[in-house]
Design a protein around this motif. Structure first.
Motif, short mmCIF file in Angstrom:
data_model
loop_
_atom_site.label_atom_id
_atom_site.label_comp_id
_atom_site.label_asym_id
_atom_site.label_seq_id
_atom_site.Cartn_x
_atom_site.Cartn_y
_atom_site.Cartn_z
N SER A 112 0.93 -1.27 0.11
CA SER A 112 0.06 0.09 -0.06
C SER A 112 0.97 1.18 0.16
N ALA A 113 0.20 2.33 -0.27
CA ALA A 113 0.92 3.54 -0.15
C ALA A 113 1.63 3.86 1.06
N ASN A 114 1.05 3.63 2.29
CA ASN A 114 1.45 3.69 3.52
C ASN A 114 2.77 2.65 3.77
N GLU A 115 2.78 1.55 3.30
CA GLU A 115 3.82 0.54 3.36
C GLU A 115 5.12 1.20 2.64
N GLN A 157 15.78 -1.98 -3.35
CA GLN A 157 16.12 -1.86 -1.77
C GLN A 157 14.70 -1.55 -1.20
N LEU A 158 13.95 -0.83 -1.80
CA LEU A 158 12.67 -0.42 -1.62
C LEU A 158 11.85 -1.65 -1.28
N LEU A 159 11.92 -2.73 -2.10
CA LEU A 159 10.99 -3.96 -2.01
C LEU A 159 11.60 -4.93 -0.86
N THR A 160 13.09 -4.70 -0.81
CA THR A 160 13.53 -5.38 0.18
C THR A 160 13.01 -4.95 1.64
N GLN A 161 13.01 -3.63 1.79
CA GLN A 161 12.79 -3.15 3.05
C GLN A 161 11.22 -3.34 3.44
N ARG A 198 7.29 -6.37 6.50
CA ARG A 198 6.10 -7.14 6.69
C ARG A 198 6.42 -8.69 6.84
N GLY A 199 7.54 -8.94 6.91
CA GLY A 199 8.16 -10.39 6.96
C GLY A 199 7.93 -11.32 5.56
N GLU A 200 7.79 -10.51 4.55
CA GLU A 200 7.65 -11.14 3.26
C GLU A 200 7.82 -10.16 2.13
N ARG A 201 8.77 -10.33 1.25
CA ARG A 201 9.26 -9.62 0.30
C ARG A 201 8.29 -9.37 -0.80
N PRO A 202 7.50 -8.35 -1.23
CA PRO A 202 6.69 -8.51 -2.34
C PRO A 202 7.60 -8.47 -3.67
N SER A 203 7.06 -8.96 -4.76
CA SER A 203 7.86 -9.00 -6.19
C SER A 203 7.52 -7.81 -6.67
N HIS A 204 6.32 -7.19 -6.79
CA HIS A 204 6.17 -5.96 -7.48
C HIS A 204 5.28 -5.06 -6.57
N VAL A 205 5.10 -3.94 -7.08
CA VAL A 205 4.36 -2.63 -6.59
C VAL A 205 3.24 -2.56 -7.75
N ALA A 206 2.18 -1.82 -7.35
CA ALA A 206 1.23 -1.51 -8.29
C ALA A 206 1.87 -0.65 -9.25
N SER A 207 1.26 -0.74 -10.62
CA SER A 207 1.94 -0.07 -11.72
C SER A 207 1.99 1.59 -11.44
N ILE A 208 0.98 2.19 -10.87
CA ILE A 208 1.13 3.75 -10.63
C ILE A 208 2.42 4.16 -9.69
N ASP A 209 2.38 3.02 -8.79
CA ASP A 209 3.70 3.23 -7.85
C ASP A 209 5.01 2.99 -8.42
N ILE A 263 4.73 10.36 -3.84
CA ILE A 263 3.59 9.31 -3.72
C ILE A 263 2.43 10.19 -2.97
N LEU A 264 2.78 11.10 -2.01
CA LEU A 264 1.77 11.85 -1.25
C LEU A 264 1.02 12.74 -2.13
N ASP A 265 1.86 13.36 -3.31
CA ASP A 265 0.97 14.27 -4.08
C ASP A 265 1.46 14.25 -5.34
#
Length: 772
Positions: free
Chosen positions: A308-311, A350-354, A359-370, A410-412
């Protein structure tokens, strides 16, 4: 019998027609006729709407000047419309006729991109909106029409003898049509705001109707037996995808139909336009990405739900705190820029790793707009690290702002599309200040420390309060205003000093010319020549500077020169001696006044007049003592003239000494690119100078002398750096020892470069590979 069902008329994929054959000509003529009929109708419909659209905008204009822009545009369009239509239709017709005789393949260029990438190089600020509007139109319609256009391309390739026809070479593809229309609009001299309205109408009344054109062409070619069994499911890489821009097939609202856009800007957000470019480059393997973030590459795979944006903001804050705690910034080196460039490219991973660590689980991708926002900010800071307008030390400091600016984006998400956004204005202002920085001009480190303090505050204090950008911008503007006032005072002093020296030199040359012209071939004794060359010449110079050449004082001083020279002629008879006696009181009176004007002391004046009295006694035939004869005949160097009174002309000068300054040797011919570059310079332009064996320096063009034509340059503190003649400056440009720095804002330069880079063939694949 239907021609398409006649086996003898069917042309299969593995068959080719003779490009020079009669049937090819017939088929191309049929296609050309269909295209000409449809396009003529649609382009006419578009121009029919221009008057209403511009009139509505004129009624809503905020002031009289803006209103006149639109009224002038209406008149210009009415006048030039036939020429624009002829140019556009003629270009398409000619290119369709040339399909069976393709030109030799050339090196890939921006024109060969699947998004119909027209030439998008670094453009001037007032052309950025035009380039983005065109890119948006092309990307939207390319994706929407991919299936029908693919079929047209395949059938045209067959009838043209197997020469590949794709979106870049198909004259009726959205890219080619838009490029042809852009060239046709060169017939108009209208304001860019007017042209942007016309582009919107072209999108609505021409590009949005192309599906009908492609259907008619495909139907005609199928009827003629060209690939009747072709399946439309065959797609090029990346075609058939749905993007944010492509999903909006309806043309943007235009003035006259309920639109509220009075600025002439493209209606869709710039981020959406760039999202279309990013999506187009990902290819079919990218899946479907939605602006809302609900869908993304790989969807929610093994890495769990999409962040999510907050994450994202939380993970970025952790990375930001790590940078902030790494220690104070030091003076940067070239190696620092190289290291930072690598870090900029690696931020996504680095962002995906962080996020995985949090969260204890590395996501493979982020939303397209992000993902697009991450890529866009990354490309912005790549540009900063490559921008030669910024010194290396400043590049390194500004590059540390990547994470704060990614959080801000991301905020604006309006940060990239609004020029007045505080975060954007802050980065532009920092870059503008950095452009003028050099170690020599910042010996007190004021500017370096100010930029460093702003970077540090953003790294340490920025969480989610966007107001920090406005506060830091205000702080920077106050700093800039204080330094601007100081530098303007110093700069004015430098200009006045330079102007004074030039006036003095000009007056010295004028005084020398006047005296030597009057001496002519006369052989003057050293005493008389010395008085003229030193004492009286300086009096002439001061009179010119104070009273001017048209003043009675200057004319009187010139008459004295004539009389003084005449007094040196031999008095051989009683009449000439009588004339000389009558002249002497006036000569003595004028000399006293003139010598006092050039700061002669009274005793120096008396001594010099005493020498002249002795000389005139000899002229009048009086007998002199032995010591008086020696004094009269002695060299002018022993005259009773103070050493502070320097000669204006050589005491041995002849007529040749009155020549003006020697002309410069012409090393760079007028009309050359370097010469034109010099002529185009304006006060306020910044240049970088790198003379051989010297340190790099940056200077602003402060003043161009109207007398000598020399160019005066000052540093950011207003102190003189150098002054050059036009020839000297042109030679520096030619030798690569001087370089003009960009005058437009950093953000505008960066966005132009990013759009151009994304529009280059294969650039997107390379960029995607960097982020893997």
């Amino acid at each position: 019998m239907n021609e398409a069902s006649d086996p003898s008329r069917i042309v299969h994929l593995n068959q080719r027609l003779d490009p020079g054959g009669v049937r090819v000509g017939e088929l191309l003529n049929a296609v050309r006729g269909i295209a000409n009929k449809r396009l003529q109708q649609w382009i006419g419909n578009a121009f029919e709407q221009v008057d209403d659209a511009l009139f509505d905008l004129a009624e809503k204009a905020e002031n009289n000047a803006a209103q006149m822009h639109y009224f002038d545009g209406m008149r210009e369009v009415r006048k030039r419309r036939p020429a624009v239509e002829r140019h556009f239709l003629g270009t398409i017709s000619r290119k369709l006729g040339e399909l069976n005789h393709p030109a030799a393949p050339s090196q890939p260029s921006s024109a060969s991109a699947s998004l119909g990438s027209i030439e998008l190089s670094l453009v001037a600020e007032n052309e950025l909106e035009e380039s983005l509007a065109i890119t948006s139109m092309i990307s939207k319609n390319d994706s929407r029409l991919a299936r029908d256009l693919f079929a047209v391309n395949q059938r045209l390739s067959v009838i043209c003898g197997g020469h590949a026809v794709d979106d870049a070479s198909n004259p009726v593809a959205p890219a080619a049509l838009t490029q042809a229309f852009r060239q046709a609009l060169h017939e108009l001299t209208a304001d860019m705001r007017v042209k942007l309205i016309i582009y919107k109408l072209f999108d609505r009344y021409v590009l949005s109707m192309l599906e009908e054109l492609y259907h008619e062409i495909n139907t005609e070619l199928v009827r003629a037996g060209v690939l009747p069994q072709l399946r439309h499911g065959v797609l090029r890489g990346g075609q058939g995808r749905t993007t944010a821009a492509a999903g909006s097939s309806a043309a943007a609202e235009i003035p006259g139909s309920g639109a509220s856009d009075e600025s002439g800007e493209i209606p869709s957000d710039l981020l959406q336009t760039l999202h279309a470019l990013f999506s187009a480059r990902r290819g079919p393997s990218a899946g479907i990405g939605a602006v809302g973030g609900g869908n993304a590459r790989g969807m929610a795979g093994a890495g769990g739900p999409l962040p999510s944006a907050n994450e994202l903001l939380g993970a970025l804050s952790v990375l930001q705190s790590q940078i902030a705690s790494a220690g104070p910034l030091r003076h940067a080196q070239v190696d620092d820029a190289v290291e930072l460039s690598r870090e900029v490219l690696e931020l996504k991973q680095q962002l995906l790793t962080q996020i995985g660590a949090l969260r204890g689980e590395r996501p493979s991708h982020v939303a397209s707009i992000d993902e697009d926002t991450i890529d866009l900010v990354g490309m912005l800071f790549e540009f900063i690290l490559e921008d030669r307008n910024l010194p290396t030390a400043m590049q390194v400091m500004l590059a540390r702002l990547q994470i704060p600016y990614l959080k801000a984006a991301i905020l604006d998400r309006k940060m990239f599309s609004h020029r007045q956004h505080p975060a954007r204005r802050l980065l532009d202002s920092l870059a503008e200040q950095a452009k003028s920085w050099s170690e020599e001009s910042d010996r007190d480190h004021r500017l370096h420390e100010k930029v460093k303090s702003i970077v540090d505050k953003l790294l340490h204090d920025f969480d989610d309060d966007m107001g920090i950008f406005e506060r830091l911008l205000t702080d920077l503007q106050q700093f800039q205003d204080i330094n601007k006032r100081r530098s303007e005072v110093a700069e004015q002093r430098v200009a006045e000093s330079t102007r004074g020296r030039e006036k003095l030199e000009q007056a010295r040359r004028r005084a020398a010319r006047e005296i030597i012209e009057r001496i002519g071939d006369n052989k003057l004794p050293p005493l008389v020549h010395g008085v003229l060359a030193r004492a009286w010449a300086n009096h002439l110079v001061l009179t010119l500077l104070r009273q001017g050449e048209a003043s009675p004082e200057f004319k009187s001083a010139l008459r004295f020169v004539d009389e003084f020279i005449a007094s040196a002629r031999p008095a051989k008879d009683a009449a000439s001696r009588q004339v000389l006696r009558q002249m002497l009181p006036g000569i003595e009176r004028a000399l006293r006044q003139g010598l006092a004007n050039v700061a002669f002391q009274e005793q120096d004046i008396d001594r010099l007049l005493g020498q002249l009295h002795t000389y005139y006694r000899q002229q009048l035939g009086e007998k002199l003592d032995a010591n008086e004869v020696v004094m009269v005949e002695e060299d002018a160097a022993l005259l009773a003239i103070p050493d502070s009174i320097q000669p204006v002309i050589d005491t041995q000068a002849g007529p040749q000494a009155i020549e003006e300054e020697p002309e410069e040797e012409v090393l760079v011919p007028p009309g050359s690119p370097e010469w034109q570059q010099v002529q185009a310079l304006q006060a306020g332009n910044w240049l970088e100078f790198c003379p051989p064996g010297e340190t790099m320096n940056r200077a602003k063009l402060s003043w161009i002398s109207p007398m000598s034509g020399r160019y005066l340059f000052v540093n950011r503190r207003g102190l003189k750096v150098a002054d050059y003649s036009p020839q000297e400056l042109a030679l520096l440009f030619r030798n690569g020892q001087a370089r003009l720095l960009a005058a437009n804002a950093l953000f505008d330069r960066a966005l132009s470069a990013i759009v151009g880079k994304l529009s280059q063939p294969d650039a997107g694949e390379a960029h995607a590979a960097d982020g893997e």
